[in-house]
Each structure stands twice: as structure tokens, then as C-alpha cells.
Design a protein around this motif. Structure first.
Motif, PDB file in Angstrom:
ATOM      1  N   ASP A   1       0.826  -1.214   0.000  1.00 39.26           N
ATOM      2  CA  ASP A   1       0.000   0.000   0.000  1.00 39.26           C
ATOM      3  C   ASP A   1       0.855   1.256   0.000  1.00 39.26           C
ATOM      4  O   ASP A   1       0.427   2.303  -0.505  1.00 39.26           O
ATOM      5  N   ALA A   2       2.060   1.159   0.543  1.00 41.98           N
ATOM      6  CA  ALA A   2       2.966   2.318   0.584  1.00 41.98           C
ATOM      7  C   ALA A   2       3.618   2.590  -0.765  1.00 41.98           C
ATOM      8  O   ALA A   2       4.354   3.563  -0.910  1.00 41.98           O
ATOM      9  N   ARG A   3       3.380   1.727  -1.761  1.00 37.90           N
ATOM     10  CA  ARG A   3       3.870   1.886  -3.136  1.00 37.90           C
ATOM     11  C   ARG A   3       5.393   2.121  -3.175  1.00 37.90           C
ATOM     12  O   ARG A   3       5.852   3.217  -3.517  1.00 37.90           O
ATOM     13  N   PRO A   4       6.166   1.098  -2.830  1.00 39.31           N
ATOM     14  CA  PRO A   4       7.625   1.262  -2.869  1.00 39.31           C
ATOM     15  C   PRO A   4       8.113   1.629  -4.260  1.00 39.31           C
ATOM     16  O   PRO A   4       7.626   1.091  -5.262  1.00 39.31           O
ATOM     17  N   GLY A   5       9.075   2.550  -4.324  1.00 41.04           N
ATOM     18  CA  GLY A   5       9.557   3.042  -5.609  1.00 41.04           C
ATOM     19  C   GLY A   5      10.535   2.126  -6.303  1.00 41.04           C
ATOM     20  O   GLY A   5      10.690   2.189  -7.529  1.00 41.04           O
ATOM     21  N   ASP A   6      11.196   1.241  -5.554  1.00 36.65           N
ATOM     22  CA  ASP A   6      12.178   0.344  -6.153  1.00 36.65           C
ATOM     23  C   ASP A   6      11.453  -0.825  -6.821  1.00 36.65           C
ATOM     24  O   ASP A   6      10.728  -1.577  -6.143  1.00 36.65           O
ATOM     25  N   PRO A   7      11.619  -1.026  -8.139  1.00 33.16           N
ATOM     26  CA  PRO A   7      10.867  -2.085  -8.838  1.00 33.16           C
ATOM     27  C   PRO A   7      11.150  -3.484  -8.290  1.00 33.16           C
ATOM     28  O   PRO A   7      10.231  -4.316  -8.211  1.00 33.16           O
ATOM     29  N   GLU A   8      12.412  -3.768  -7.948  1.00 34.23           N
ATOM     30  CA  GLU A   8      12.739  -5.094  -7.439  1.00 34.23           C
ATOM     31  C   GLU A   8      12.080  -5.345  -6.097  1.00 34.23           C
ATOM     32  O   GLU A   8      11.571  -6.440  -5.828  1.00 34.23           O
ATOM     33  N   LEU A   9      12.058  -4.334  -5.234  1.00 32.13           N
ATOM     34  CA  LEU A   9      11.393  -4.473  -3.949  1.00 32.13           C
ATOM     35  C   LEU A   9       9.889  -4.639  -4.140  1.00 32.13           C
ATOM     36  O   LEU A   9       9.264  -5.499  -3.498  1.00 32.13           O
ATOM     37  N   ALA A  10       9.312  -3.841  -5.022  1.00 32.01           N
ATOM     38  CA  ALA A  10       7.869  -3.939  -5.270  1.00 32.01           C
ATOM     39  C   ALA A  10       7.494  -5.318  -5.798  1.00 32.01           C
ATOM     40  O   ALA A  10       6.481  -5.910  -5.369  1.00 32.01           O
ATOM     41  N   ARG A  11       8.301  -5.847  -6.707  1.00 36.77           N
ATOM     42  CA  ARG A  11       8.001  -7.176  -7.254  1.00 36.77           C
ATOM     43  C   ARG A  11       8.184  -8.260  -6.194  1.00 36.77           C
ATOM     44  O   ARG A  11       7.387  -9.203  -6.114  1.00 36.77           O
ATOM     45  N   SER A  12       9.217  -8.123  -5.353  1.00 39.56           N
ATOM     46  CA  SER A  12       9.411  -9.091  -4.266  1.00 39.56           C
ATOM     47  C   SER A  12       8.211  -9.109  -3.336  1.00 39.56           C
ATOM     48  O   SER A  12       7.750 -10.177  -2.906  1.00 39.56           O
ATOM     49  N   LEU A  13       7.690  -7.938  -3.002  1.00 37.46           N
ATOM     50  CA  LEU A  13       6.517  -7.867  -2.134  1.00 37.46           C
ATOM     51  C   LEU A  13       5.291  -8.483  -2.806  1.00 37.46           C
ATOM     52  O   LEU A  13       4.497  -9.172  -2.156  1.00 37.46           O
ATOM     53  N   GLU A  14       5.145  -8.250  -4.108  1.00 40.35           N
ATOM     54  CA  GLU A  14       4.002  -8.829  -4.815  1.00 40.35           C
ATOM     55  C   GLU A  14       4.114 -10.359  -4.872  1.00 40.35           C
ATOM     56  O   GLU A  14       3.110 -11.068  -4.694  1.00 40.35           O
ATOM     57  N   VAL A  15       5.308 -10.875  -5.120  1.00 46.09           N
ATOM     58  CA  VAL A  15       5.510 -12.327  -5.109  1.00 46.09           C
ATOM     59  C   VAL A  15       5.210 -12.888  -3.717  1.00 46.09           C
ATOM     60  O   VAL A  15       4.598 -13.959  -3.579  1.00 46.09           O
ATOM     61  N   LEU A  16       5.622 -12.161  -2.685  1.00 47.02           N
ATOM     62  CA  LEU A  16       5.291 -12.567  -1.318  1.00 47.02           C
ATOM     63  C   LEU A  16       3.782 -12.611  -1.120  1.00 47.02           C
ATOM     64  O   LEU A  16       3.239 -13.569  -0.550  1.00 47.02           O
ATOM     65  N   ARG A  17       3.100 -11.572  -1.588  1.00 49.11           N
ATOM     66  CA  ARG A  17       1.645 -11.523  -1.419  1.00 49.11           C
ATOM     67  C   ARG A  17       0.971 -12.719  -2.081  1.00 49.11           C
ATOM     68  O   ARG A  17       0.077 -13.360  -1.496  1.00 49.11           O
ATOM     69  N   LEU A  18       1.398 -13.033  -3.288  1.00 49.42           N
ATOM     70  CA  LEU A  18       0.796 -14.152  -4.007  1.00 49.42           C
ATOM     71  C   LEU A  18       1.030 -15.472  -3.270  1.00 49.42           C
ATOM     72  O   LEU A  18       0.137 -16.323  -3.197  1.00 49.42           O
ATOM     73  N   SER A  19       2.237 -15.652  -2.727  1.00 52.33           N
ATOM     74  CA  SER A  19       2.542 -16.886  -1.994  1.00 52.33           C
ATOM     75  C   SER A  19       1.768 -16.969  -0.689  1.00 52.33           C
ATOM     76  O   SER A  19       1.277 -18.040  -0.304  1.00 52.33           O
ATOM     77  N   LEU A  20       1.656 -15.842  -0.004  1.00 54.71           N
ATOM     78  CA  LEU A  20       0.974 -15.831   1.288  1.00 54.71           C
ATOM     79  C   LEU A  20      -0.537 -16.001   1.140  1.00 54.71           C
ATOM     80  O   LEU A  20      -1.174 -16.672   1.954  1.00 54.71           O
ATOM     81  N   SER A  21      -1.101 -15.407   0.096  1.00 51.99           N
ATOM     82  CA  SER A  21      -2.563 -15.397  -0.041  1.00 51.99           C
ATOM     83  C   SER A  21      -3.150 -16.800  -0.058  1.00 51.99           C
ATOM     84  O   SER A  21      -4.146 -17.085   0.612  1.00 51.99           O
ATOM     85  N   GLY A  22      -2.547 -17.680  -0.839  1.00 55.58           N
ATOM     86  CA  GLY A  22      -3.098 -19.022  -0.981  1.00 55.58           C
ATOM     87  C   GLY A  22      -2.926 -19.897   0.235  1.00 55.58           C
ATOM     88  O   GLY A  22      -3.464 -21.008   0.286  1.00 55.58           O
ATOM     89  N   ASN A  23      -2.192 -19.421   1.233  1.00 53.91           N
ATOM     90  CA  ASN A  23      -1.938 -20.222   2.429  1.00 53.91           C
ATOM     91  C   ASN A  23      -2.623 -19.673   3.676  1.00 53.91           C
ATOM     92  O   ASN A  23      -2.380 -20.167   4.781  1.00 53.91           O
ATOM     93  N   GLN A  24      -3.475 -18.665   3.490  1.00 55.58           N
ATOM     94  CA  GLN A  24      -4.212 -18.125   4.628  1.00 55.58           C
ATOM     95  C   GLN A  24      -5.406 -19.015   4.913  1.00 55.58           C
ATOM     96  O   GLN A  24      -6.454 -18.900   4.282  1.00 55.58           O
ATOM     97  N   MET A  25      -5.240 -19.925   5.863  1.00 54.46           N
ATOM     98  CA  MET A  25      -6.320 -20.869   6.165  1.00 54.46           C
ATOM     99  C   MET A  25      -6.185 -21.369   7.591  1.00 54.46           C
ATOM    100  O   MET A  25      -5.125 -21.243   8.227  1.00 54.46           O
ATOM    101  N   ASP A  26      -7.265 -21.953   8.082  1.00 60.47           N
ATOM    102  CA  ASP A  26      -7.271 -22.585   9.397  1.00 60.47           C
ATOM    103  C   ASP A  26      -6.242 -23.711   9.432  1.00 60.47           C
ATOM    104  O   ASP A  26      -6.092 -24.469   8.472  1.00 60.47           O
ATOM    105  N   ASP A  27      -5.533 -23.836  10.567  1.00 61.14           N
ATOM    106  CA  ASP A  27      -4.430 -24.802  10.610  1.00 61.14           C
ATOM    107  C   ASP A  27      -4.916 -26.240  10.519  1.00 61.14           C
ATOM    108  O   ASP A  27      -4.234 -27.093   9.943  1.00 61.14           O
ATOM    109  N   ASP A  28      -6.090 -26.536  11.058  1.00 57.32           N
ATOM    110  CA  ASP A  28      -6.619 -27.904  10.931  1.00 57.32           C
ATOM    111  C   ASP A  28      -6.893 -28.230   9.467  1.00 57.32           C
ATOM    112  O   ASP A  28      -6.611 -29.347   8.999  1.00 57.32           O
ATOM    113  N   LEU A  29      -7.427 -27.261   8.734  1.00 54.92           N
ATOM    114  CA  LEU A  29      -7.687 -27.468   7.310  1.00 54.92           C
ATOM    115  C   LEU A  29      -6.372 -27.640   6.548  1.00 54.92           C
ATOM    116  O   LEU A  29      -6.251 -28.511   5.667  1.00 54.92           O
ATOM    117  N   ARG A  30      -5.389 -26.836   6.890  1.00 50.72           N
ATOM    118  CA  ARG A  30      -4.077 -26.960   6.251  1.00 50.72           C
ATOM    119  C   ARG A  30      -3.500 -28.358   6.442  1.00 50.72           C
ATOM    120  O   ARG A  30      -2.996 -28.981   5.511  1.00 50.72           O
TER     121      ARG A  30
END
Length: 524
Positions: free
Chosen positions: A67-96
């Protein structure tokens, strides 16, 4: 905020690097030697990785940093890759835990299961040997049926796995797991199915004509116009049969497909000798019967699992998997760990597919495989037609998988057995056997173990044609183009995941992804 974001990325990727490397080693061990201990460790570490990526505090911190819109492209892409990886794993631990344990158990069954025919345990290679060479219709029928037995073993659990994956996806606001997966792969669903519909239109009539000729040859061979699935040469009708093209098996009498792969990439100044040295390439009991390439540590430890036997199929497979390996080995090592992977699954599939197609290239056969020119000259006119036919055949098979998986996750409890055969008859023009009952769809390992993946093969087919056209435009004939390796490294491999796939494709080839070069490849 930027400094905090840098620290967040650095700390996360160091943690993930250690976890993922341990998991990859455990996964490798479970595939080369299926055992309860290996399966248990693999599942434990997979769960640990998933929990690390399910960290809710980390997820919120990444969203805040974006949301802070980092100006460095490599940092911004790293954060976006992190977001994509984290999103699909947000679940209840029993379900996981349920998802990881169930998927691990199913994959272990695929690795260890061998159907019994006439008192003999058969490998996939042995079943395909029967379907390729036997003229005994009854033996073929029973061998084909044996290839589907694993489906009955795992089908109920695959349905349950789909339900569990859907539960996780719906908790995140997605309609189902299929649509969530496309979103996290940065593939718009509407664009994908518009592309798949276009591929259907592009291939439907050429495939119908080619298959008509094939069926004429098979009818003559087997003495019947009532062809069944076992009259084709592999269990899913996804590989080019000898009657549908040119069989090159006689030119590859030794189990040395690894040698041909090494020689191919050496011509492009890509050294895969370390990859081959650490790989597991030959069949044995309790080993996964399929083939894959794995990047163990996102550095130089890249390995291939294969089951090489003599013949054309495993030469093509080794060229394919070596294409993956060349990509993995050539990503710029100074990139952050999070970005040291291919731009997208289908970009690495494109490289693998382009490499695998070489097995039917006349220049490759003479200059790399060392087959005498006079032998190749006798079949040169048929080689490209065979390569195009393989792409046609695989496109029709891939469409079955893409549309079936969408239906699976839309309704895991539906009549999937019937839906499978509806799609097979529509896209592959193969008739369901009379009175056939059973979950034949579940015999395909990708449905459980590599979910929402098959569209990447079809996009990869398109990009493989576009990539080779761009390479040959800039470097000359691919077979003897020593400049091909540097071109691929600089323009296609080295950026890793530092940019979205559509940016990479246009940067490398000079145009957005389209079917134009693939259409030319299929028709030339």
C-alpha cells in the motif's frame, strides 16, 4: 517505510529459503524411494512451509508495504511475489493439515502403486510397451484397464481434497480453488478460456483430419472400425502413436537419453553436467514413474527425476526436463531468493516444450543424435508433420484436462466419471467403452498432485513456437546456434521472476503472447 519493507523481505526470504530447501530434499527422497519414513518427513516439512506462508501477521505487513507503493521495482516485485505466496496459504491450521496429509498420501500411492496383470506387477513403461507394440486386442484392453486401477484407489480422496481446497479458497473470498489458483498465478480466467477456446478452434479440424487417417491405419491393423481407447498407444491418448507419425525408436536403442540432452545444451553453451550427475534417471521399484525437474535451493542444485528406457519417448522427455533445468540454472544469481525462479510456470514449460520438440528435428537427429543423414533423409518429409501432429494431439488432450479441472472444483461431488468421458469424446474424439464405469479421470496424477496446472502446458506450447521463431530470427537455425544460449540467458532466463510473465514474453520475443507463430508451426 521503504527500509522496513526491505528488512521484511530479507528476513522472510532467508526463513523461507531454509524451509523450502529442506522440504525439496524431503520431497526428492519421497519420490526416488517411496517409504513411510520419507512420506512422513515430506508431509511434515510441507506443512511447516505452508504454515510459514500462512503467517497472518506477515501477510498484513506485506499488504501494508505494498500500500505504501515502494519506488524500487525489485522491492515492489518481491513484495508482490510474497503476497501471491501468502494469499493461498491463509487458512485454518486444521484445514491446512488435512490438505497436506491427504495430498501427500495420494501422491505416495501414485509413486508405489503397480497394477497386476497375469500375475505380474506392471510399471507405466511396461503398460505403454504393450499399448505400443501388442496386436493382441484382449491383452491391450486389460493393460489399458490396469492403467486406470490407481484411479479407483485414490478417487474418493481426490474428491475430498478438492472439497478441502475449495473450503480454503472460499474462506478467502474466491468462488473455488480453481479460480483462486488462476488469480494467484496472475492468469485472468476470462483471458485464459478465451485463449483455450481459440486453441480449440485452431486445432479442431486439423486434429479431426489427422485422427481420421490414424483411425484408418488402426482399423486396418486391428481389423475393426469399432476402435476403443486401448487401440491407441498410451493410456490417455496424449502421445504420438507410431501409426500417427514417424517412430524413431529404432534410432534410440540404448537407454542413454541423458547423453543426448547433454550434447544438445552444450551446443548452446549451457552446461548441464552437474544436473545430470545429481539426478535419478532410471526406473526401479518404489520410485515415482513420471518425470520432473526440481530446483532444490534456487541456486545451482537442480535435479531431474526420470525413468529412462530405450526409445524416442524418453529422449524427448529428457530434452524437455533439461529445458527446465537450463532455465533454472541460468536465472541471475544476484536476484533476491524470492525472484530467483522462472517468471511463470508456463514460461519454463515453453522452454521445455521447445527443447522436447527437437527429437523430431532433422538437423538435430543428424548433428546431435548422430543418425546417418541418409536414414534421416528418408523420413525428413514426415518429421515436421509428426512434430505438428504431436502438438495437435497434446492440445486436444490438454483441453480435456483444463475444462475438466474447472468442472472438478466447481462441483467435486458431481458426476465426474461421465463428465470426463464427455470431454474426451468432444476434444479427443475417443469413444467411451460400452458399460465403462469408474473414475478414469483420477488415474491422472496431475489432478491430485499438480492442481490447476495443465493450462500452463498449453500456454507453453504457444510460447514455445513464438520463442523459437524469435530465436531463429535473431540467432539463425536453433540446432547449431551457439548464440542461442546467451540469447536465452540474457532475454528469457536471467530476469527470473523480477517482472510479470507478460512483460517478459514481450521483452524476449518482441511481441505479446499470441497463437500466430503456433498456428504457423502447426500448418507449415
Amino acid at each position: 517505510m521503504s527500509e522496513d519493507a526491505v528488512k521484511l523481505v530479507e528476513a522472510t526470504q532467508e526463513h523461507w529459503r531454509a524451509l523450502e530447501t529442506r522440504f525439496h530434499h524431503a520431497y526428492w527422497d519421497s519420490q526416488i524411494e517411496a517409504s513411510p519414513d520419507h512420506d512422513r518427513l515430506r508431509a511434515e516439512l510441507e506443512l511447516e512451509v505452508s504454515r510459514a506462508k500462512g503467517d497472518r501477521d506477515l501477510y498484513r505487513a506485506v499488504l501494508d508495504a505494498l500500500d505504501a507503493r515502494p519506488g524500487d521495482p525489485e522491492l515492489a516485485r518481491s513484495l508482490e511475489v510474497l503476497r501471491l505466496s501468502l494469499s493461498g496459504n491463509q487458512m485454518d491450521d486444521d484445514l491446512r493439515t488435512q490438505i497436506v496429509e491427504l495430498s501427500s498420501a495420494i501422491e505416495s500411492d501414485f509413486a508405489s502403486f503397480r497394477p497386476v496383470l497375469d500375475g505380474q506387477r506392471l510399471s507405466d513403461n511396461e503398460i505403454e510397451e504393450i499399448l505400443t507394440h501388442s496386436d493382441d486386442g484382449e491383452l491391450r484392453r486389460r493393460a489399458w484397464g490396469a492403467s486406470k486401477e490407481i484411479g479407483t484407489v485414490v478417487a474418493d480422496r481426490v474428491r475430498e481434497l478438492a472439497r478441502l481446497r475449495n473450503e480454503a479458497a472460499r474462506a478467502l473470498g474466491f468462488p473455488d480453488y480453481y479460480r483462486m489458483s488462476l488469480d494467484l498465478q496472475e492468469i485472468p480466467e476470462a483471458w485464459l478460456f478465451e485463449t483455450m477456446d481459440g486453441l480449440d478452434r485452431l486445432t479442431a479440424e486439423p486434429f479431426r483430419a489427422w485422427k481420421g487417417s490414424l483411425d484408418d491405419a488402426l482399423a486396418e491393423r486391428f481389423g475393426t472400425r469399432e476402435l476403443s481407447p486401448w487401440h491407441y498407444s498410451d493410456p490417455f491418448f496424449q502421445l504420438l502413436p507410431p501409426q500417427g507419425g514417424v517412430s524413431l525408436d529404432e534410432f534410440f536403442p540404448a537407454a542413454d537419453a541423458d547423453r543426448h540432452a547433454l550434447a544438445t545444451f552444450e551446443r548452446w553453451n549451457v552446461d548441464l553436467s552437474d544436473v545430470i550427475a545429481t539426478s535419478d534417471l532410471f526406473p526401479r521399484e518404489h520410485k515415482c514413474q513420471h518425470a520432473f525437474c526440481i530446483q532444490m535451493d534456487r541456486s545451482k542444485d537442480v535435479r531431474i527425476l526420470a525413468n529412462i528406457v530405450p526409445g524416442e519417448r524418453w529422449v524427448e522427455t529428457m530434452l524437455h526436463e533439461s529445458g527446465h533445468a537450463a532455465y533454472d540454472m541460468s536465472i541471475e544469481g544476484s536476484l533476491p531468493y524470492l525472484l530467483r525462479r522462472p517468471a511463470h510456470t508456463f514460461t519454463t514449460e515453453a522452454m521445455a516444450i521447445m527443447s522436447g520438440r527437437l527429437v523430431r528435428d532433422p538437423r538435430w537427429l543428424t548433428e546431435v543424435a548422430g543418425i546417418p543423414e541418409e536414414h534421416v533423409a528418408e523420413i525428413a518429409g514426415d518429421l515436421h508433420a509428426a512434430s505438428a501432429a504431436q502438438s495437435l494431439l497434446f492440445a486436444r488432450w490438454g483441453l480435456v484436462m483444463v475444462y475438466f479441472e474447472r468442472d472438478l472444483y466447481n462441483d467435486p461431488g458431481g458426476d465426474l466419471d461421465a463428465r470426463w468421458w464427455d470431454l474426451v469424446e468432444r476434444f479427443q474424439l475417443v469413444r467411451k467403452p460400452r458399460d465403462r464405469r469408474g473414475p478414469d479421470w483420477a488415474a491422472k496424477i496431475h489432478i491430485a498432485a499438480a492442481p490447476v496446472y495443465y493450462h500452463n502446458y498449453l500456454l507453453g506450447e504457444m510460447l514455445a513456437s513464438q520463442l523459437r521463431a524469435a530465436l531463429e530470427r535473431d540467432c539463425g537455425n536453433l540446432i547449431d546456434a551457439s548464440a542461442a544460449g546467451p540469447w536465452l540467458r540474457e532475454r528469457f532466463f536471467s530476469p527470473g521472476a523480477s517482472m510479470p510473465w507478460d512483460t517478459l514474453v514481450e521483452r524476449a520475443t518482441g511481441a505479446p503472447l499470441s497463437a500466430a507463430d503456433h498456428a504457423a508451426y502447426l500448418s507449415s
